[in-house]
Design a protein around this motif. Structure first.
Motif, PDB file in Angstrom:
ATOM      1  N   THR A  93     -13.454  97.090   6.567  1.00 16.27           N
ATOM      2  CA  THR A  93     -14.365  96.547   7.560  1.00 16.27           C
ATOM      3  C   THR A  93     -14.847  97.726   8.377  1.00 16.27           C
ATOM      4  OG1 THR A  93     -13.125  94.489   7.653  1.00 16.27           O
ATOM      5  CG2 THR A  93     -14.619  94.933   9.470  1.00 16.27           C
ATOM      6  N   GLU A  94     -16.123  98.025   8.239  1.00 21.27           N
ATOM      7  CA  GLU A  94     -16.672  99.183   8.933  1.00 21.27           C
ATOM      8  C   GLU A  94     -17.773  98.743   9.887  1.00 21.27           C
ATOM      9  OE1 GLU A  94     -18.025 101.824   5.859  1.00 21.27           O
ATOM     10  OE2 GLU A  94     -16.002 102.425   5.341  1.00 21.27           O
ATOM     11  N   ASP A  95     -17.862  99.423  11.018  1.00 23.08           N
ATOM     12  CA  ASP A  95     -18.942  99.175  11.960  1.00 23.08           C
ATOM     13  C   ASP A  95     -20.195  99.869  11.461  1.00 23.08           C
ATOM     14  OD1 ASP A  95     -17.278  97.749  13.678  1.00 23.08           O
ATOM     15  OD2 ASP A  95     -16.655  99.566  14.737  1.00 23.08           O
TER      16      ASP A  95
END
Length: 103
Positions: A93-95
């Motif tokens: 999960t990456e911004d």
């Protein structure tokens, strides 16, 4: 934007199909048979889903226990085809990167 998303999803499906054609015809069967195989043999469950083109559904199945992953494509006639598979699955999960001027 809609045309770009269509082109990207169609392009992904085409790349997966082309990669699989290089290794033989896609393995297709009923959705029930394919999902049972992925669950029973590899312990994989569905992790994500998306629309590929205008009439197909792409799904990613994976297992934290075995590290395996599979990408399937379900066609309008109900057949599900195994398009790609591999190992060392890791959920990320990456911004999004910050927008605007980087300076």
């Amino acid at each position: 934007m809609t045309q770009q998303m269509f082109a990207l999803s169609f392009g992904l499906a085409a790349m997966l199909a082309a990669a699989d054609i290089a290794h033989g015809a896609p393995q297709c069967d009923s959705r029930e048979a394919v999902t049972a195989l992925l669950a029973d043999r590899y312990g994989e469950t569905r992790r994500s889903i998306g629309i590929a083109g205008q009439a197909a559904v792409m799904e990613l199945f994976a297992s934290d226990a075995t590290g395996t992953w599979s990408i399937t494509l379900t066609l309008p006639d109900g057949r599900m085809c195994l398009m790609a598979s591999g190992s060392n699955y890791e959920a990320l999960t990456e911004d999004l990167p910050a927008g605007g001027d980087p300076a």
